[in-house]
Design an enzyme around this catalytic site. Structure first.
Site, PDB file in Angstrom:
ATOM      1  N   ASP A 151       0.875  -1.154   0.000  1.00 58.49           N
ATOM      2  CA  ASP A 151       0.000   0.000   0.000  1.00 58.49           C
ATOM      3  C   ASP A 151       0.924   1.219   0.000  1.00 58.49           C
ATOM      4  O   ASP A 151       1.955   1.205   0.658  1.00 58.49           O
ATOM      5  CB  ASP A 151      -0.870  -0.018   1.261  1.00 58.49           C
ATOM      6  CG  ASP A 151      -1.961   1.027   1.206  1.00 58.49           C
ATOM      7  OD1 ASP A 151      -2.736   0.999   0.246  1.00 58.49           O
ATOM      8  OD2 ASP A 151      -2.038   1.854   2.125  1.00 58.49           O
ATOM      9  N   ASP A 181      -1.186  -0.860   6.350  1.00 54.31           N
ATOM     10  CA  ASP A 181      -1.297  -0.403   7.736  1.00 54.31           C
ATOM     11  C   ASP A 181      -2.702   0.083   8.069  1.00 54.31           C
ATOM     12  O   ASP A 181      -3.140   0.004   9.198  1.00 54.31           O
ATOM     13  CB  ASP A 181      -0.313   0.735   8.005  1.00 54.31           C
ATOM     14  CG  ASP A 181      -0.720   2.008   7.293  1.00 54.31           C
ATOM     15  OD1 ASP A 181      -1.370   1.916   6.237  1.00 54.31           O
ATOM     16  OD2 ASP A 181      -0.395   3.101   7.787  1.00 54.31           O
ATOM     17  N   ASP A 227      -7.229  -1.673   4.757  1.00 57.15           N
ATOM     18  CA  ASP A 227      -6.390  -2.718   4.167  1.00 57.15           C
ATOM     19  C   ASP A 227      -6.737  -4.094   4.729  1.00 57.15           C
ATOM     20  O   ASP A 227      -6.335  -5.103   4.166  1.00 57.15           O
ATOM     21  CB  ASP A 227      -4.899  -2.489   4.462  1.00 57.15           C
ATOM     22  CG  ASP A 227      -4.406  -1.190   3.899  1.00 57.15           C
ATOM     23  OD1 ASP A 227      -5.007  -0.725   2.919  1.00 57.15           O
ATOM     24  OD2 ASP A 227      -3.438  -0.649   4.442  1.00 57.15           O
TER      25      ASP A 227
END
Ligand code: ADP
Ligand code: MG
Length: 342
Positions: free
Chosen positions: A32, A229, A233
């Site tokens: 990400d 994080d 997600d």
């Protein structure tokens, strides 16, 4: 739960045995972008006003609306407009993956990306080129509009973490492809992706689509690792073959991850993969030591190869010998040279 002495210091927590196994043959790792490859602490680096507006007008309008937002981009704008008189706004609502709307002094206001402006039919007032230049530099461009008119642009930069580039390179060296996933616009994402050397850039992905991106790669027969994080997600971390939660992220991310990287260091992904490979190799070696000893010594002791035989005492010694070797070999794991483990 597995954590070697050094692993624990390093803050790598492998929560289950299948994750350990899966981490040894990942084909691709998806990172990400925000907060993982970047610091997740965006800062305003440039403000541009449309004709007839000042930079302060743009900030005051944006700040009034963003006061009600939790988004990191909103924090950056509020930080930059500290001490300024924000234009009062109410009726704030988030628009997933695009920005937000609010009423500013009775007029409909918008703050967000190009897609939001297009969707709401806001005239870009000749600022398209300016926006493209800002995005081309890897900045996120926040468009600020009111009453259907663009007031200006705010360019926001989120610095990449110092070890991101090295982590990408080290994974690629080990034959693992690296993808970057973000809700940010394509131009900004491409620029950062190029800077870091990632193989695949997945941009303009809405939070709810992150899982689909993981599934799409798995459908190509790939073993997928996902590093994130944020709270949005969590489903993608669960869907991945190995989910890595980075940093002191959210509890939800920690729960849904297979591997927890306590420090916010992307290079710990490399260390975790290396640690898994060494650990698994050790386990296989140990299996052979244990099995081999017993398979050979037992028939001898039982007299199968008579007159070649060994006394039961020696066979017993051999058996403890095998356990000793297994234990010693396991301890050698501590000495193994795993890149990224200090
Ligand atoms: P990411 O976490 O990958 O940036 P988000 O879904 O949080 O993805 O946001 C996607 C995009 O939507 C951002 O890059 C930004 O352009 C826009 N956006 C979202 N929320 C805001 C906000 N409060 N203010 C300005 N822009 C926003
Ligand atoms: Mg986000």
């Amino acid at each position: 739960m597995i954590g070697t002495g050094r692993g624990a210091q390093n803050g790598i927590l492998i929560k289950n045995a299948s994750a350990l196994e899966n981490a040894t043959h990942l084909d691709v790792v998806i990172f990400d972008k925000t907060g993982t490859l970047t610091l997740g602490k965006p800062e305003v680096v440039e403000v541009a006003a449309a004709a007839g507006r000042t930079e302060d007008d743009v900030l005051a309008l944006a700040a009034g609306m963003e006061q009600h937002s939790e988004h990191p981009l909103a924090h950056a704008i509020l930080e930059r407009s500290k001490g300024m008189q924000a234009l009062p706004a109410d009726g704030f609502t988030n628009i997933d993956g695009m920005g937000a709307r609010a009423r500013s002094e009775g007029e409909p206001g918008l703050v967000g990306n190009r897609r939001l402006m297009d969707a709401e039919g806001v005239d870009l007032a000749g600022m398209e080129e300016m926006a493209e230049r800002m995005a081309g530099g890897g900045r996120t461009v926040v468009h600020v509009a009111r009453g259907g008119r663009l007031w200006g642009l705010i360019a926001i930069a989120d610095a990449v973490r110092p070890t991101s580039e090295a982590a990408v390179a080290a994974l690629k060296k080990r034959g693992v492809d690296v993808a970057m996933l973000t809700g940010d616009n394509r131009a900004t994402a491409e620029r950062i992706g190029r800077e870091l050397g990632v193989t695949l850039v997945l941009a303009e992905v809405l939070p709810g689509q992150k899982t689909e991106q993981v599934k799409a790669l798995q459908a190509q027969g790939k073993k997928v690792g996902m590093v994130g994080d944020g709270i949005n997600d969590a489903p993608a971390l669960t869907q991945a073959d190995v989910g890595f939660a980075i940093g002191a992220g959210t509890d939800v991310a920690m729960e849904s991850a297979d591997v927890v990287l306590m420090r916010s260091d992307p290079f710990d992904v490399v260390a975790a993969v290396g640690l898994s490979r060494v650990t698994l190799r050790k386990m296989h070696q140990n299996l052979w030591w244990a099995v081999g000893y017993n398979v050979i010594a037992f028939p001898f002791a039982a007299g199968v190869f008579y007159p070649l035989t060994i006394s039961p005492e020696v066979a017993a010694l051999a058996m403890s010998g095998s356990s000793l070797i297994v234990a010693a070999n396991a301890l050698l794991l501590k000495r193994a040279n795993v890149e990224g483990l200090k």
